[in-house]
Design an enzyme around this catalytic site. Structure first.
Site, mmCIF file in Angstrom:
data_model
loop_
_atom_site.group_PDB
_atom_site.id
_atom_site.type_symbol
_atom_site.label_atom_id
_atom_site.label_comp_id
_atom_site.label_asym_id
_atom_site.label_seq_id
_atom_site.Cartn_x
_atom_site.Cartn_y
_atom_site.Cartn_z
ATOM 1 N N ASP A 95 0.801 -1.227 0.000
ATOM 2 C CA ASP A 95 0.000 0.000 0.000
ATOM 3 C C ASP A 95 0.833 1.275 0.000
ATOM 4 O O ASP A 95 0.283 2.362 -0.148
ATOM 5 C CB ASP A 95 -0.890 0.060 1.253
ATOM 6 C CG ASP A 95 -1.951 -1.011 1.270
ATOM 7 O OD1 ASP A 95 -2.119 -1.686 0.241
ATOM 8 O OD2 ASP A 95 -2.612 -1.175 2.307
ATOM 9 N N LYS A 144 0.057 4.327 20.065
ATOM 10 C CA LYS A 144 -0.817 5.480 20.315
ATOM 11 C C LYS A 144 -0.491 6.176 21.643
ATOM 12 O O LYS A 144 -1.315 6.219 22.565
ATOM 13 C CB LYS A 144 -2.292 5.048 20.277
ATOM 14 C CG LYS A 144 -2.722 4.518 18.923
ATOM 15 C CD LYS A 144 -4.188 4.137 18.880
ATOM 16 C CE LYS A 144 -4.564 3.630 17.490
ATOM 17 N NZ LYS A 144 -5.986 3.214 17.407
ATOM 18 N N ASP A 183 0.388 5.820 3.039
ATOM 19 C CA ASP A 183 -0.284 4.534 2.877
ATOM 20 C C ASP A 183 -1.569 4.826 2.115
ATOM 21 O O ASP A 183 -2.467 5.503 2.620
ATOM 22 C CB ASP A 183 -0.584 3.939 4.248
ATOM 23 C CG ASP A 183 -1.334 2.614 4.178
ATOM 24 O OD1 ASP A 183 -2.128 2.423 3.230
ATOM 25 O OD2 ASP A 183 -1.160 1.785 5.071
#
Length: 365
Positions: free
Chosen positions: A109, A161, A217
């Protein structure tokens, strides 16, 4: 050198474009997404590419073998009978990757400048098992952050995260490994990011290469269009001849900003095209059309005085006259949109004929 490209599964995030072809074959800047990667690999001497596939292998083989032959690259298909994650495919293809030379692993991707020559030099200089390309992001709290020594590049940790700032570099999906990594990976569903990389980092065998330039991406429509914009801007800043506008553009048409028009496409009178537009092979744009921040894939046509903004029009589509398409519409292959219609954020499955307005985000089945 060799390379393995993780082709992956069904490309659900890029539907409806992937309902009629595998995601690596979807046209990005007028060539299959995967071909951008293969050309860059061939430029640094990669002569064997293993495609880790689990879906529509025959269609991939039919198209990509032609390109591989042109590039002088041997193409090997490694077929997964069951999903093996992001590390398992390396174990499955072990016999094709073993040897003294390091090998590339790429997520299919990813689009960027592919600075593979610099990556190889960096990998050889540190001499350890693995190199991960990392890229800077504006909001690291949305991603898994790679924590590494800024001077030498040695990776210390991965933080998923983070709520507090620990860094702004994330995994870019481009790797170089020595064959030693193959001893770490079992032939079963395994995550390279969550199971293999932390182990390598703990033993001091994993380094981060900071990507210069753009990266994206492009696995979903919004990011596909953003990646296209970044790619076109890169072509502009490097004065690349890829920003061709062809000879079939009417003299009264206006080109604004970064635009790529295939030489076989035609653009009619009084059109305004751009910025950030790609028009594919054999596309026909009739008179008075406005297109911006969009891509029109091969063999499609746009009727007189239509407007296309921030959208993707698939292959072999016919868009009528006085049509307005905007707000990340994704039109599948072989779709007909009748005259004087409005499509706002619509996702239209292949082979449909649209005869009514779609005023709000919807999936047309």
């Amino acid at each position: 050198m060799k390379a393995l490209i993780l082709v992956g599964g069904y490309g659900t995030r890029l539907r409806p474009l992937t309902l009629t072809q595998p995601k690596p074959l979807v046209e990005f800047a007028n060539k299959p997404m995967m071909l951008h990667q293969m050309e860059a690999l061939a430029e640094v001497g990669v002569d064997t590419v293993v495609l880790a596939v689990s879906y529509r292998a025959e269609q991939l083989e039919q198209e990509m073998t032609v390109h591989a032959d042109r590039l002088g690259v041997k193409l090997i298909f490694s077929l997964e009978e069951e999903p093996l994650g992001t590390a398992g495919p390396l174990a499955l293809a072990r016999k094709h990757l073993e040897g003294d030379a390091p090998f590339f692993v790429l997520n299919s991707d990813v689009i960027c400048d592919f600075p593979f020559k610099q990556m190889v030099e960096f990998h050889k200089n540190h001499g350890k098992e693995g190199t991960i390309a990392v890229t800077k992001v504006e909001e690291p709290s949305k991603y898994g952050v790679v924590v590494f020594d800024q001077d030498k590049g040695k990776i210390d940790d991965f933080v998923e995260k983070p709520q507090e700032y620990v860094g702004n570099k994330i995994n870019a999906g481009l790797y170089i490994f020595s064959s030693k990594i193959l001893d770490r990976i079992p032939l079963k569903p395994t995550s390279i990011e969550k199971e293999i990389f932390p182990e390598m980092a703990f033993s001091g065998n994993l380094y981060a290469f900071v990507l210069p330039g753009f990266w994206m991406d492009v696995g979903q429509p919004k990011d596909f269009l953003k990646g296209m914009s970044l790619f076109l801007n890169h072509c502009h800043t490097t004065k690349s001849d890829k920003l061709e506008t062809g000879s079939n553009i009417h003299p009264t048409a206006t080109i604004r900003g970064n635009v790529m028009v295939d030489p076989s496409a035609t653009v009619g009178e009084n059109c305004v095209i751009g910025p950030d537009v790609v028009i594919g092979p054999r596309v026909k744009i009739e008179g008075g059309v406005r297109i911006l921040h969009s891509t029109i894939l091969s063999d499609s046509s746009i009727g007189n005085y239509s407007w296309v903004s921030g959208s993707i029009v698939g292959r072999k589509c016919h868009i009528g006259s006085w049509v307005r398409i905007e707000n990340i519409c994704v039109i599948g292959d072989d779709v007909v949109v009748k005259d004087e219609l409005y499509l706002n954020g619509a996702s239209v499955l292949p082979h449909k004929s649209i005869a009514v307005n779609v005023p709000s985000k919807d999936i047309i089945m």
